[in-house]
Enzyme design. Structure first.
Site, PDB file in Angstrom:
ATOM      1  N   SER A  88       0.752  -0.942  -0.162  1.00 10.98           N
ATOM      2  CA  SER A  88      -0.126  -0.213  -0.050  1.00 10.98           C
ATOM      3  C   SER A  88       0.849   1.344   0.245  1.00 10.98           C
ATOM      4  CB  SER A  88      -0.879   0.012   1.083  1.00 10.98           C
ATOM      5  OG  SER A  88      -1.172   1.441   1.332  1.00 10.98           O
ATOM      6  N   TYR A 141      -1.865  -1.379  10.326  1.00 10.35           N
ATOM      7  CA  TYR A 141      -1.542  -1.349   9.178  1.00 10.35           C
ATOM      8  C   TYR A 141      -0.525  -0.492   8.470  1.00 10.35           C
ATOM      9  CZ  TYR A 141      -3.979  -0.816   4.515  1.00 10.35           C
ATOM     10  OH  TYR A 141      -3.748  -1.536   2.765  1.00 10.35           O
TER      11      TYR A 141
HETATM   12  N1  LIG Z   1      -8.501  -0.359  -1.006  1.00  8.33           N
HETATM   13  C1  LIG Z   1      -7.446   0.387  -1.212  1.00  8.33           C
HETATM   14  O1  LIG Z   1      -7.368   1.280  -0.979  1.00  8.33           O
HETATM   15  C2  LIG Z   1      -5.964  -0.097  -0.368  1.00  8.33           C
HETATM   16  C3  LIG Z   1      -5.202   0.294  -0.949  1.00  8.33           C
HETATM   17  C4  LIG Z   1      -3.571  -0.173  -0.304  1.00  8.33           C
HETATM   18  C5  LIG Z   1      -3.582  -1.318  -0.407  1.00  8.33           C
HETATM   19  N2  LIG Z   1      -5.007  -2.170  -0.291  1.00  8.33           N
HETATM   20  C6  LIG Z   1      -4.882  -3.356  -0.331  1.00  8.33           C
HETATM   21  O2  LIG Z   1      -4.726  -4.428  -1.473  1.00  8.33           O
HETATM   22  C7  LIG Z   1      -5.856  -5.518  -1.026  1.00  8.33           C
HETATM   23  C8  LIG Z   1      -7.200  -6.106  -1.516  1.00  8.33           C
HETATM   24  O3  LIG Z   1      -8.102  -4.532  -0.493  1.00  8.33           O
HETATM   25  P1  LIG Z   1      -9.584  -4.658  -1.353  1.00  8.33           P
HETATM   26  O4  LIG Z   1      -9.803  -3.189  -0.643  1.00  8.33           O
HETATM   27  O5  LIG Z   1      -9.822  -5.279  -2.051  1.00  8.33           O
HETATM   28  O6  LIG Z   1     -10.212  -5.297   0.253  1.00  8.33           O
HETATM   29  P2  LIG Z   1     -11.364  -5.906   0.480  1.00  8.33           P
HETATM   30  O7  LIG Z   1     -12.476  -5.770  -0.363  1.00  8.33           O
HETATM   31  O8  LIG Z   1     -11.953  -5.550   1.938  1.00  8.33           O
HETATM   32  O9  LIG Z   1     -10.790  -6.725   0.391  1.00  8.33           O
HETATM   33  C9  LIG Z   1     -10.018  -8.319   0.825  1.00  8.33           C
HETATM   34  C10 LIG Z   1     -10.421  -9.838   1.164  1.00  8.33           C
HETATM   35  O10 LIG Z   1      -9.144 -10.655   1.218  1.00  8.33           O
HETATM   36  C11 LIG Z   1      -9.983 -11.795   2.255  1.00  8.33           C
HETATM   37  N3  LIG Z   1     -10.031 -11.824   3.780  1.00  8.33           N
HETATM   38  C12 LIG Z   1      -9.668 -11.079   3.955  1.00  8.33           C
HETATM   39  N4  LIG Z   1      -9.049 -11.981   5.175  1.00  8.33           N
HETATM   40  C13 LIG Z   1      -8.779 -13.512   4.992  1.00  8.33           C
HETATM   41  C14 LIG Z   1      -8.116 -14.017   4.844  1.00  8.33           C
HETATM   42  N5  LIG Z   1      -7.836 -14.495   6.643  1.00  8.33           N
HETATM   43  N6  LIG Z   1      -8.071 -14.896   4.587  1.00  8.33           N
HETATM   44  C15 LIG Z   1      -8.545 -15.386   3.816  1.00  8.33           C
HETATM   45  N7  LIG Z   1      -9.089 -14.210   3.297  1.00  8.33           N
HETATM   46  C16 LIG Z   1      -9.501 -12.768   3.245  1.00  8.33           C
HETATM   47  C17 LIG Z   1     -11.643 -11.205   1.655  1.00  8.33           C
HETATM   48  O11 LIG Z   1     -11.951 -12.017   1.244  1.00  8.33           O
HETATM   49  P3  LIG Z   1     -13.155 -12.586   3.387  1.00  8.33           P
HETATM   50  O12 LIG Z   1     -13.657 -12.043   3.434  1.00  8.33           O
HETATM   51  O13 LIG Z   1     -14.211 -13.514   2.111  1.00  8.33           O
HETATM   52  O14 LIG Z   1     -12.113 -14.095   3.146  1.00  8.33           O
HETATM   53  C18 LIG Z   1     -11.414 -10.551   0.300  1.00  8.33           C
HETATM   54  O15 LIG Z   1     -11.821 -11.234  -0.845  1.00  8.33           O
HETATM   55  C19 LIG Z   1      -5.676  -5.461   0.565  1.00  8.33           C
HETATM   56  O16 LIG Z   1      -4.488  -6.498   0.992  1.00  8.33           O
HETATM   57  C20 LIG Z   1      -5.612  -4.002   0.897  1.00  8.33           C
HETATM   58  O17 LIG Z   1      -4.551  -3.397   1.802  1.00  8.33           O
HETATM   59  C21 LIG Z   1      -6.073  -1.599  -0.824  1.00  8.33           C
END
Ligand SMILES: NC(=O)c1ccc[n+]([C@@H]2O[C@H](COP(=O)([O-])OP(=O)(O)OC[C@H]3O[C@@H](n4cnc5c(N)ncnc54)[C@H](OP(=O)(O)O)[C@@H]3O)[C@@H](O)[C@H]2O)c1
Length: 263
Positions: free
Chosen positions: A154, A167
């Site tokens: 991130s 985080y």
């Molecule tokens: N959105 C942003 O602005 C942003 C910015 C920078 C970085 N990121 C990074 O990008 C990645 C994805 O972000 P996102 O925004 O798409 O998140 P999201 O919509 O919350 O999706 C998270 C995914 O991770 C899965 N997950 C969570 N805990 C888990 C576990 N213990 N075992 C297996 N699967 C798990 C969730 O599925 P279930 O809950 O069904 O398990 C879901 O598929 C993350 O690493 C986040 O830190 C996001």
């Protein structure tokens, strides 16, 4: 005058045809979009998340678009489940070409408000799980002498905001892990790189997006003046997974609308 594309074999370098890719946290948003994009480029994608029903629905959608896909539900923080999942991949496919460490959870609040258990839970999913998944992936990739480890870190791995220490530390740790694995596995044919998104319009940010103050802050801090869509992150993953990135190793690719370089 009709324009013909120049035919050069190396321009096929975004093809992932025949590759086996495991994407953690692929039931929605960034992970699912990376899976869609990799399937679209010819990979067989293995979708991971904790909820089998949601994953099966995501897999059905990709299959309906002609993609080769399966779901593999497990909790990335459960090391026995992780080992079992990789044993399943080894048995079914005999190889793994791409691992995307994408699963993550969000809990934004000041450090004093975190319990011990909450700190451990955040670090388990956002940092430690990427070590166990990368290690199990490496067990399959090392005999192949090829593979791609892609870690979704991130902008928070580089710049800090008050009220987000846990985080931020996890994401900075992922960057270090990614670089160390690039040094360790590069000589053995495996690359390790990271994608650092800025603000992406996903479920994890729903509260921030609907808060006018946070929304305005993001718009001001991001030169492109808006949140990214998950599709805008997926292309970076396809690039790092394909032969176009064959000499890219140990790199953090910021996909942040310029946030990391702006004051
Ligand atoms: N959105 C942003 O602005 C942003 C910015 C920078 C970085 N990121 C990074 O990008 C990645 C994805 O972000 P996102 O925004 O798409 O998140 P999201 O919509 O919350 O999706 C998270 C995914 O991770 C899965 N997950 C969570 N805990 C888990 C576990 N213990 N075992 C297996 N699967 C798990 C969730 O599925 P279930 O809950 O069904 O398990 C879901 O598929 C993350 O690493 C986040 O830190 C996001």
């Amino acid at each position: 005058m009709s324009q013909q594309p120049v035919s050069l074999p190396y321009l096929q370098q975004f093809s992932l045809s025949g590759k086996i890719a495991l994407i953690s946290g692929a039931s929605r948003d960034i992970g699912l979009e990376i899976a869609r994009a990799m399937a679209g480029c010819g990979a067989h994608v293995i979708l991971n998340g904790r909820d089998a029903t949601t994953l099966d629905a995501a897999a059905a959608e990709i299959r309906s678009m002609g993609g080769s896909v399966q779901s593999l539900a497990f909790d990335v923080t459960d090391t026995d489940a992780v080992k079992h999942a990789f044993a399943t991949i080894a048995q079914q496919h005999g190889r793994l070409d791409i691992l995307v460490n994408n699963a993550g959870v969000r809990n934004r609040k000041p450090l004093l408000e975190f319990s011990d258990a909450e700190i451990m839970a955040m670090l388990s999913t956002n940092l430690i799980a990427s070590y166990t998944l990368s290690r199990e992936a490496a067990r399959l990739m090392l005999p192949q002498r090829s593979g791609r480890l892609i870690t979704v870190t991130s902008i928070a791995g580089k710049v800090a905001r008050a009220g987000d220490a846990v985080y931020t530390g996890a994401k900075a740790g992922l960057t270090g892990m990614m670089r160390a694995l690039a040094a360790e596995y590069g000589p053995l044919g495996i690359t390790s790189n990271a994608i650092a998104p800025g603000g992406v319009a996903t479920a994890a940010n729903a509260a921030a997006i609907s808060d006018p103050k946070i929304n305005a802050h993001f718009a001001t801090r991001t030169p492109l003046g808006r949140w990214a869509q998950p599709q805008e992150i997926a292309g970076a993953a396809v690039f790092l997974a394909g032969s176009a990135a064959s000499y890219v190793n140990g790199h953090v690719l910021y996909v942040d609308g310029g946030m990391s370089i702006a004051m």
